[in-house]
Scaffold this active site. Structure first.
Site, PDB file in Angstrom:
ATOM      1  N   ASP A 253      -9.191   6.226  -1.013  1.00 22.59           N
ATOM      2  CA  ASP A 253      -8.179   6.921  -1.796  1.00 22.59           C
ATOM      3  C   ASP A 253      -8.814   7.488  -3.063  1.00 22.59           C
ATOM      4  O   ASP A 253     -10.041   7.538  -3.183  1.00 22.59           O
ATOM      5  CB  ASP A 253      -7.032   5.972  -2.135  1.00 22.59           C
ATOM      6  CG  ASP A 253      -7.445   4.868  -3.110  1.00 22.59           C
ATOM      7  OD1 ASP A 253      -8.667   4.678  -3.341  1.00 22.59           O
ATOM      8  OD2 ASP A 253      -6.545   4.200  -3.653  1.00 22.59           O
TER       9      ASP A 253
ATOM     10  N   GLU B  41       0.824  -1.215   0.000  1.00 28.88           N
ATOM     11  CA  GLU B  41       0.000   0.000   0.000  1.00 28.88           C
ATOM     12  C   GLU B  41       0.856   1.263   0.000  1.00 28.88           C
ATOM     13  O   GLU B  41       0.517   2.251  -0.656  1.00 28.88           O
ATOM     14  CB  GLU B  41      -0.948   0.001   1.203  1.00 28.88           C
ATOM     15  CG  GLU B  41      -2.075  -1.006   1.116  1.00 28.88           C
ATOM     16  CD  GLU B  41      -2.976  -0.772  -0.093  1.00 28.88           C
ATOM     17  OE1 GLU B  41      -3.043   0.368  -0.603  1.00 28.88           O
ATOM     18  OE2 GLU B  41      -3.612  -1.746  -0.532  1.00 28.88           O
TER      19      GLU B  41
ATOM     20  N   TYR C 141      -6.090   6.176   5.070  1.00 29.27           N
ATOM     21  CA  TYR C 141      -6.284   5.217   3.980  1.00 29.27           C
ATOM     22  C   TYR C 141      -5.533   3.911   4.235  1.00 29.27           C
ATOM     23  O   TYR C 141      -6.114   2.817   4.195  1.00 29.27           O
ATOM     24  CB  TYR C 141      -5.828   5.817   2.645  1.00 29.27           C
ATOM     25  CG  TYR C 141      -5.665   4.774   1.574  1.00 29.27           C
ATOM     26  CD1 TYR C 141      -6.778   4.247   0.925  1.00 29.27           C
ATOM     27  CD2 TYR C 141      -4.413   4.273   1.245  1.00 29.27           C
ATOM     28  CE1 TYR C 141      -6.642   3.251  -0.037  1.00 29.27           C
ATOM     29  CE2 TYR C 141      -4.262   3.286   0.288  1.00 29.27           C
ATOM     30  CZ  TYR C 141      -5.378   2.778  -0.352  1.00 29.27           C
ATOM     31  OH  TYR C 141      -5.234   1.793  -1.283  1.00 29.27           O
TER      32      TYR C 141
END
Length: 371
Positions: free
Chosen positions: A149, A48, A131
């Protein structure tokens, strides 16, 4: 921008039925990616962070190399920063890598090397925002925490016809709260998959650049933007600030088979990375040779002059580079931390040089092949 009255009456709010359609679509259509092979929080975390501002296709190779060398939290916590930055070289936004190491050290110290399992604890780690914390908590621990996001904002605003500016934190917070309600209705085992659904739909169907592939979307029947032909208008974004332009002259100094690199300051843009020596402004050939003389490098005639423009989020570097053979390895270049002379093999294997200078590295490789 606001919706017409007849459009607001058909606004869709994501619900349990929406989630079911997305889950069914995802099971048949998702991409097989290396970080989706398990729910290890270390794997999800690293992927991520890498995927921020970076395409999936570009990340796969980086992720594979990173995991080969730094397979777990202890390895990340103990890696030398220079080596970490080299592994990250080309991904950009290098503070992401530094924060990974800081967070790994904190996990070792505060959580005995075990990645935390609650959203607040994850959110408290360096470099992890709402996020990323939402993604890890939902995918790895089945928490009802959406990861909002750009992909998710785009899908959500088109689906619901929401014309709020997605650049505003209030909009993001509101959408996160609405999606949290959807997650709470889902079965715990579905929550992580639901996070992947929103991401995948935004990346492959409701795409960020270009025309969305509405015909392949499982939500087109209830999508306000599709029904009202407004996919080109949503999401609503704020006006972007114009990037400032900087002109720079870059020097590729060569001496006895070595290349000169300069260490950037430890704060600011590209902090702590190696760069080819450069000065502000576009120097002529004569001015460039004079500058090299002032640095005490005993330059001969340059081999070539190369222009290149690199665009950062807030600034453009319009560069002019000179490759110059030198008769002396001066070590006080730019008077800021000095320079270091690298063998070309060392340049490739140990020095972390940002992608802004990659074309010039390629020139050095090309010159070596034809020398």
């Amino acid at each position: 921008m606001s919706l017409h009255k007849e459009e607001t009456e058909c606004v869709t709010v994501p619900d349990r039925n929406t989630a079911k359609k997305m889950l069914a679509w995802y099971r048949k259509n998702h991409r097989e990616l290396p970080w989706r092979r398990d729910r290890d929080p270390y794997h999800i975390w690293i992927s991520e962070i890498m995927l921020q501002q970076t395409r999936v296709a570009a990340v796969i190779g980086y992720y594979t190399r990173f995991m080969t060398e730094l397979p777990d939290i202890p390895a990340l916590a103990s890696v030398e920063e220079e080596r970490l930055l080299k592994l990250w070289e080309g991904l950009g936004y290098y503070n992401r890598a530094r924060n990974l190491k800081k967070a790994a050290a904190e996990v070792m110290d505060r959580f005995q090397g075990r990645f935390p399992e609650t959203y607040p604890e994850i959110l408290g780690l360096p470099g992890i925002g709402a996020y990323t914390a939402g993604a890890i908590a939902s995918i790895c621990y089945d928490e009802p925490t959406p990861a909002v996001d750009g992909n998710v904002l785009r899908v959500y605003t088109r689906l619901t016809g929401d014309a709020s500016c997605v650049d505003l934190e209030t909009t993001k917070k509101d959408i996160r709260e609405r999606l949290t309600a959807v997650y709470k209705e889902a079965l715990p085992k579905e929550r992580g998959v639901l996070t992947q659904c929103w991401m995948e739909l935004g990346a492959t169907v409701c795409v960020p650049n270009g025309t969305p592939l509405c015909g392949a979307c499982p939500l087109k029947e209830t999508c306000v933007a599709f029904r009202t032909d407004r996919t080109g208008e949503l999401p609503v974004r704020g006006e972007k600030k114009r990037r400032r332009v900087e002109e720079r002259t870059v020097f590729l100094f060569l001496c006895d088979g070595k290349v000169a690199l300069h260490k950037r300051p430890e704060s600011g843009l590209l902090a702590g990375l190696w760069e080819f020596p450069n000065v502000m402004g576009h120097l002529t050939l004569a001015e460039a040779m004079e500058q090299a003389e002032r640095w005490g490098l005993q330059p001969s005639m340059p081999r070539m002059e190369v222009p290149y423009t690199h665009i950062f989020s807030h600034v453009e570097w319009h560069m002019r580079a000179y490759m110059i053979d030198c008769g002396h390895m001066a070590d006080d270049l730019n008077k800021v931390g000095g320079i270091k002379w690298f063998l070309r093999k060392e340049l490739e294997e140990t020095a972390a040089v940002p992608s802004a200078f990659q074309p010039f590295r390629n020139l050095l490789k090309s010159g070596e092949e034809h020398s």
